[in-house]
Write an enzyme that holds these catalytic residues in place. Structure first.
Site, PDB file in Angstrom:
ATOM      1  N   GLY A 250       2.836 -37.213  40.180  1.00  0.00           N
ATOM      2  CA  GLY A 250       2.388 -35.989  39.518  1.00  0.00           C
ATOM      3  C   GLY A 250       3.204 -34.777  39.975  1.00  0.00           C
ATOM      4  O   GLY A 250       3.575 -33.922  39.167  1.00  0.00           O
ATOM      5  N   ASP A 251       3.499 -34.720  41.269  1.00  0.00           N
ATOM      6  CA  ASP A 251       4.299 -33.603  41.801  1.00  0.00           C
ATOM      7  C   ASP A 251       5.707 -33.657  41.214  1.00  0.00           C
ATOM      8  O   ASP A 251       6.311 -32.623  40.899  1.00  0.00           O
ATOM      9  CB  ASP A 251       4.399 -33.685  43.331  1.00  0.00           C
ATOM     10  CG  ASP A 251       3.028 -33.862  43.969  1.00  0.00           C
ATOM     11  OD1 ASP A 251       2.048 -33.374  43.400  1.00  0.00           O
ATOM     12  OD2 ASP A 251       2.957 -34.515  45.036  1.00  0.00           O
TER      13      ASP A 251
HETATM   14  N1  LIG Z   1       2.622 -46.686  36.194  1.00  0.00           N
HETATM   15  C1  LIG Z   1       3.453 -45.773  35.725  1.00  0.00           C
HETATM   16  N2  LIG Z   1       4.419 -46.094  34.823  1.00  0.00           N
HETATM   17  C2  LIG Z   1       5.250 -45.170  34.320  1.00  0.00           C
HETATM   18  N3  LIG Z   1       5.199 -43.866  34.655  1.00  0.00           N
HETATM   19  C3  LIG Z   1       4.262 -43.474  35.547  1.00  0.00           C
HETATM   20  C4  LIG Z   1       3.346 -44.402  36.138  1.00  0.00           C
HETATM   21  N4  LIG Z   1       2.552 -43.719  36.998  1.00  0.00           N
HETATM   22  C5  LIG Z   1       2.962 -42.425  36.938  1.00  0.00           C
HETATM   23  N5  LIG Z   1       3.979 -42.272  36.068  1.00  0.00           N
HETATM   24  C6  LIG Z   1       4.683 -41.023  35.690  1.00  0.00           C
HETATM   25  O1  LIG Z   1       4.266 -39.966  36.515  1.00  0.00           O
HETATM   26  C7  LIG Z   1       3.512 -38.987  35.769  1.00  0.00           C
HETATM   27  C8  LIG Z   1       2.386 -38.465  36.616  1.00  0.00           C
HETATM   28  O2  LIG Z   1       1.540 -39.558  36.962  1.00  0.00           O
HETATM   29  P1  LIG Z   1      -0.011 -39.427  37.350  1.00  0.00           P
HETATM   30  O3  LIG Z   1      -0.815 -39.103  36.150  1.00  0.00           O
HETATM   31  O4  LIG Z   1      -0.337 -40.678  38.101  1.00  0.00           O
HETATM   32  O5  LIG Z   1       0.025 -38.157  38.307  1.00  0.00           O
HETATM   33  P2  LIG Z   1      -0.981 -37.697  39.455  1.00  0.00           P
HETATM   34  O6  LIG Z   1      -2.230 -38.531  39.378  1.00  0.00           O
HETATM   35  O7  LIG Z   1      -1.122 -36.257  39.365  1.00  0.00           O
HETATM   36  O8  LIG Z   1      -0.129 -38.091  40.751  1.00  0.00           O
HETATM   37  P3  LIG Z   1      -0.137 -37.444  42.232  1.00  0.00           P
HETATM   38  O9  LIG Z   1      -1.200 -36.397  42.248  1.00  0.00           O
HETATM   39  O10 LIG Z   1      -0.406 -38.602  43.132  1.00  0.00           O
HETATM   40  O11 LIG Z   1       1.214 -36.895  42.462  1.00  0.00           O
HETATM   41  C9  LIG Z   1       3.094 -39.723  34.491  1.00  0.00           C
HETATM   42  O12 LIG Z   1       2.882 -38.841  33.395  1.00  0.00           O
HETATM   43  C10 LIG Z   1       4.307 -40.619  34.267  1.00  0.00           C
HETATM   44  O13 LIG Z   1       5.372 -39.862  33.728  1.00  0.00           O
HETATM   45 MG   LIG Z   2      -1.866 -34.971  40.868  1.00  0.00          MG
END
Ligand SMILES: Nc1ncnc2c1ncn2[C@@H]1O[C@H](COP(=O)(O)OP(=O)(O)OP(=O)(O)O)[C@@H](O)[C@H]1O
Ligand SMILES: [Mg+2]
Length: 303
Positions: A250-251
């Protein structure tokens, strides 16, 4: 200048171990150290993409020094408030089949040190960008993001907020340029399961009506939803590949988006795609993504 804020930076000690048994001496097979915290991750990915930033927040003790030194080696400027007592936290991540994490609490931040931090925020000026991401340590007031945005509300700055529920909602009155909830966070805000992309889009539009200039909803491997500053909606699937570690995805997405805005002179479609590529490149790497991997994904999925 782009400023990222990490209120509670960490040294992440990752150990790989076949089997862990309580009550005896266990030995690791492999260990890694990462320097992190959400704002710092954003700065690291910005640096990968050739974009300058300054990391702000609080550091303490020898771990705090190590974090700052590492950031400098990566070409990131640092301007942390140094705390007099304690040490920046160490998070232990045990990888042995399933993952177990023990996250440290971090050093306490006094009111004086908080005021020093606010004085630093007061020096930011028109044209600067501020990224607020992550949770707030127990020793700080939980309306701190709102307080920061209030202090800069008379300036022409772009602000990005990546935080949970009330921490995020309370910033909307200051019209952050972009907020980035993930699937769980947007469901938490609206108090219901949001299974369909159209439901997510509806909620993103509502968040925009509540004050966010644009809303980016990441959903790990599922379609991401983005309502841009002009009210246009964009929906795209992330890149596909082998998932190695989703921590920091996400970051990375947020940093990719910010870099994308800067590299394209605010072509939001490009920024969204670079964000998706950076997020996925991190999800497909052991640590944070490298520049080449980000652009490889961008070129094969979105150009
Ligand atoms: N399994 C996956 N396959 C492909 N892309 C992924 C995957 N997981 C994460 N991503 C990429 O990363 C982006 C952010 O992921 P996610 O929604 O898991 O963020 P988050 O939960 O805010 O993560 P964090 O807070 O741990 O940094 C997604 O929109 C996608 O582009
Ligand atoms: Mg996040």
């Amino acid at each position: 200048m782009i400023y990222t804020v990490t209120l509670n930076p960490s040294v992440d000690y990752v150990i790989h171990i076949d089997k862990i048994t309580a009550g005896v001496v266990n030995r690791t097979e492999k260990e890694e150290l990462y320097f992190g915290g959400k704002g710092i991750n954003v700065s690291l990915i910005l640096a990968e993409l050739g974009i300058e930033s300054t990391a702000l927040g609080f550091t303490a003790g020898f771990t705090g020094e190590a974090i700052e030194n590492y950031l400098k080696t990566q070409g990131i400027q640092t301007d942390f408030i140094r705390l007099d007592n304690g040490f920046s936290r160490i998070n232990v991540k045990i990888k042995s089949g399933e993952e177990t994490e023990i996250n440290g609490r971090g050093a306490d931040i006094s009111e004086n040190k908080l005021n020093e931090f606010f004085s630093k925020i007061d020096t930011l000026s028109d044209g600067d960008t501020l990224v607020l991401s992550g949770s707030v340590p127990k020793s700080l007031p939980d309306n701190i993001y709102e307080c920061i945005l209030k202090r800069i509300s008379n300036k022409n700055m772009r602000t990005f907020v990546d935080a949970e529920k009330n921490l995020l909602i309370d910033t909307l009155k200051y019209k952050p340029f972009l907020i980035k909830p993930n699937q769980a966070e947007i469901e938490d805000i609206f108090g219901k399961k949001l299974e369909k992309t159209t439901d997510i889009l509806e909620c993103a539009v509502q968040l925009k009506a509540m004050g966010a200039v644009s809303v980016l909803v990441s959903r790990a491997g599922d379609e991401a939803v983005f309502v841009d500053a002009d009210g246009e909606s964009h929906i795209l699937r992330p890149c596909t590949g082998e998932l190695k570690n989703s921590v920091g995805a996400g970051d990375s997405m947020l940093a990719g988006f910010i870099a994308g805005c800067q590299l394209s002179n605010d072509d939001y479609d490009y920024a969204f795609k670079l964000g998706l590529s950076a997020g996925s490149a991190t999800a497909f790497s052991d640590g944070l993504a490298k520049k080449d991997d980000i652009f490889k994904l961008f070129n094969s999925f979105y150009s």
